[in-house]
Scaffold this active site. Structure first.
Site, short mmCIF file in Angstrom:
data_model
loop_
_atom_site.label_atom_id
_atom_site.label_comp_id
_atom_site.label_asym_id
_atom_site.label_seq_id
_atom_site.Cartn_x
_atom_site.Cartn_y
_atom_site.Cartn_z
N ARG A 124 -10.55 -11.21 1.91
CA ARG A 124 -11.42 -12.26 1.35
C ARG A 124 -10.75 -13.63 1.42
O ARG A 124 -11.42 -14.65 1.46
CB ARG A 124 -11.83 -11.89 -0.08
CG ARG A 124 -10.70 -11.83 -1.07
CD ARG A 124 -11.06 -11.04 -2.31
NE ARG A 124 -11.05 -9.59 -2.10
CZ ARG A 124 -11.36 -8.68 -3.01
NH1 ARG A 124 -11.74 -9.06 -4.23
NH2 ARG A 124 -11.30 -7.40 -2.74
N LYS A 147 0.84 -1.20 0.00
CA LYS A 147 0.00 0.00 0.00
C LYS A 147 0.87 1.25 0.00
O LYS A 147 1.99 1.23 0.49
CB LYS A 147 -0.86 0.03 1.28
CG LYS A 147 -2.03 -0.91 1.31
CD LYS A 147 -2.82 -0.72 2.60
CE LYS A 147 -4.00 -1.67 2.68
NZ LYS A 147 -4.99 -1.47 1.61
N1 BES Z 1 -8.27 -3.48 4.43
C1 BES Z 1 -8.38 -3.08 3.08
C2 BES Z 1 -9.65 -2.29 2.80
C3 BES Z 1 -9.75 -0.94 3.44
C4 BES Z 1 -9.27 0.17 2.77
C5 BES Z 1 -10.33 -0.78 4.68
C6 BES Z 1 -9.37 1.40 3.36
C7 BES Z 1 -10.43 0.45 5.27
C8 BES Z 1 -9.96 1.55 4.61
C9 BES Z 1 -8.40 -4.31 2.17
O1 BES Z 1 -7.64 -5.37 2.60
C10 BES Z 1 -7.82 -3.89 0.85
O2 BES Z 1 -6.69 -3.54 0.83
N2 BES Z 1 -8.63 -3.95 -0.20
C11 BES Z 1 -8.19 -3.59 -1.49
C12 BES Z 1 -8.71 -4.62 -2.46
C13 BES Z 1 -8.21 -4.44 -3.86
C14 BES Z 1 -6.74 -4.78 -3.93
C15 BES Z 1 -9.00 -5.35 -4.76
C16 BES Z 1 -8.75 -2.22 -1.82
O3 BES Z 1 -9.90 -1.96 -1.50
O4 BES Z 1 -8.01 -1.41 -2.36
MN MN Z 2 -5.60 -5.25 1.97
#
Ligand code: BES
Ligand code: MN
Ligand code: ZN
Length: 514
Positions: free
Chosen positions: A360, A286
């Protein structure tokens, strides 16, 4: 905070502050307010007349009583327009009130049950539950790591006035439920506020073990080797990049009332919570901005833990199981890489195209494990997608499900608690986006409908169990302080889950004590 019930009358009750609520733009005063006004020589009426106090939502005016009442001060709090006021107006009013009371350096307050006639579909139990929730949650602070003790004094006592015996029974029950649900939400806030170097999977397991001391709760922790034996390839795949040992935590609460529909031996309700104690994204790292908020990526698991603790403390006659797959998502040398294929507990294979879609993966194994209990309902709660934040923003939880009855119950609990859900489609057409060239599916579905493809992915692991998925990404964290919602981790979802269980237990007991 001590919560008490007294017969009143309210104007004879000593306290630092007497709290009166008022609907916007109404010239007439409630009975209690009218008595107080007379004692204060019409000071409340004067404020209304001069329009200095109008009763707009969360407006406050603080008056000193100068010996005219046993209470040292009177605090007027607005409920907003009568027509628009929901139960949440009460929660907000009391959240606002405690903040104002603490600013004044006061620690005790007394209040009548507000605007009774106005909240037509709310019972006295609901109203006092909302008062207790607002008052307790509004005063929440996280001070565990502050070494300078300059925080405001915590409130010591709220006294609710209930004139007759019948009302007293309702108020007592409302305060009991309100305390349980507020304590659950504050426990979640605490767990999420602790940084990830403290709130590791091992620490979450320790918190779970503490729950074994509660009534009728059993705790089982699966270590890495146990998970390996079972074949939890998706869960273990995510854990590979981390040096923190993963923990797959199972809680079981068996409410004792025999004969209840969901009592001992009955098919359980299973709650599954995403428990990523820190989400770096893994190899699909990230960006740095706001990454510290990913310490709260275990909110779902914390909510399951807190809900089961509260269900036990309220002695709900239910059988509830909690499942927390707990791990970090780190980019270590042994971490999974884009393109890796994992075999899930269900046997389905997943191509990991983005290691940041880890929630997931751990939930795939968590949900499949849940189905082994032959549950009457499975509810998972997860900070699952940034797409949820884009689609719904701060004020709605994304809801998906395969069972209309269960969805309707969750929706009802959402309206009651103010933790509202909004249903999203779970249509099979979207599965096209999850197809893989090399495995049964892949773990990302592209930008379009990101919240939906994540939910659809999960749906492949619940078999034919009645199931609801709650995406709490974005509601789990608040950028600003609100009347009873703290800045940072909010715990939103906890009171929703608990209310659902309370409603289920009332139904299983018949129509008793609604
Ligand atoms: N934990 C994150 C989602 C999230 C983002 C929660 C911001 C709270 C605030 C999750 O694991 C994630 O990183 N999701 C990705 C999925 C994508 C790679 C398909 C996302 O939403 O960017
Ligand atoms: Mn994530
Ligand atoms: Zn995550």
């Amino acid at each position: 905070m001590d919560l008490r019930v007294k017969p009143g009358p309210v104007e004879q009750e000593p306290a630092d502050v007497l709290v009166l609520t008022h609907f916007e733009g109404e010239p007439a005063l409630d009975d209690e307010a009218a008595v107080v006004d007379r004692r204060l020589n019409g000071a409340v009426r004067d404020l209304l007349k001069s329009r200095e106090f109008q009763g707009t939502a969360n407006q406050t005016v603080l008056l000193h009583t100068q010996g005219k009442l046993p209470a040292k001060r009177v605090l007027l709090v607005g409920l907003g327009k009568r027509k628009e006021a929901k139960l949440d107006a009460v929660r907000q009013a009391f959240g606002t009130a405690v903040k104002r009371i603490r600013q004044a350096g006061a620690t005790t307050f007394v209040a009548p049950v507000p605007g009774r006639a106005a909240f037509v579909d709310a019972s006295k139990v609901d109203l006092t539950q909302a008062m207790a929730e607002g008052a307790m949650l509004g005063g929440y602070q996280f001070t565990a790591y502050r070494t300078n003790g300059d925080d405001l004094k915590p409130l010591q006592r709220m006294t609710v006035i209930a004139p007759d015996g019948d009302a007293r029974t309702s108020v007592t029950e409302g305060l009991r439920r309100g305390r349980a649900s507020a304590e659950a939400a504050m426990y979640v806030r605490d767990l999420c506020n602790h940084p990830a170097n403290v709130m590791t999977p091992s620490r979450i397991a320790l918190e779970a073990k503490k729950l074994a001391k509660e009534h009728h709760v059993r705790v089982k922790i699966l270590e890495q080797r146990d998970a390996e034996k079972l074949g939890m390839g998706a869960f273990l795949g995510v854990a590979r990049g981390s040096h923190e040992p993963p923990k797959f935590i199972i809680l079981e609460y068996r409410g004792q009332e025999a004969g209840a529909r969901n009592g001992r031996g009955a098919r359980p309700i299973v709650l599954v919570g995403k428990t990523i104690t820190f989400d770096t994204g893994g190899i699909s790292l990230k960006p740095a901005e706001n990454m510290e908020q990913m310490k709260a990526d275990m909110t779902g698991g914390a909510e399951v833990l807190a809900t089961i603790r509260a269900a036990s403390r309220l002695r709900l006659p239910l059988h509830v199981v909690g499942i927390l797959p707990a791990t970090e998502n780190m980019p270590g040398g042994r971490a999974i890489k884009p393109g890796d294929i994992l075999t899930t507990l269900s046997g389905l294979t997943v191509e990991v195209q983005n290691t940041d879609a880890e929630g997931r993966l751990i939930l795939a194994d968590g949900l499949n494990y849940a189905t082994r209990f032959k549950p009457s309902a499975v509810i998972d709660v997860a900070t699952l997608t940034g797409a949820c934040m884009v689609a719904l923003g701060q004020f709605a939880i994304g809801m998906f499900g395969n069972h209309d009855g269960l969805k309707a119950r969750i929706q009802r609990a959402g309206l009651k608690t103010g933790e509202r859900v909004w249903e999203m489609p779970l249509w099979e057409e979207y599965f096209e986006q999850l197809k893989s060239d090399v495995a049964d599916m892949r773990n990302i579905g592209g930008r379009a409908g990101g919240m939906i493809t994540a939910a659809l992915f999960l749906s492949k692991f619940v078999g034919d169990c009645p199931w609801v998925h709650l995406d709490i990404a974005s509601t789990d964290w608040s950028e600003r302080e609100r009347p009873y919602v703290s800045k940072g981790p909010t715990g939103i979802g906890t009171r929703l889950l608990l209310q659902y269980l309370i409603d289920e237990s009332l139904e299983s007991r018949g129509s008793r004590a609604r």
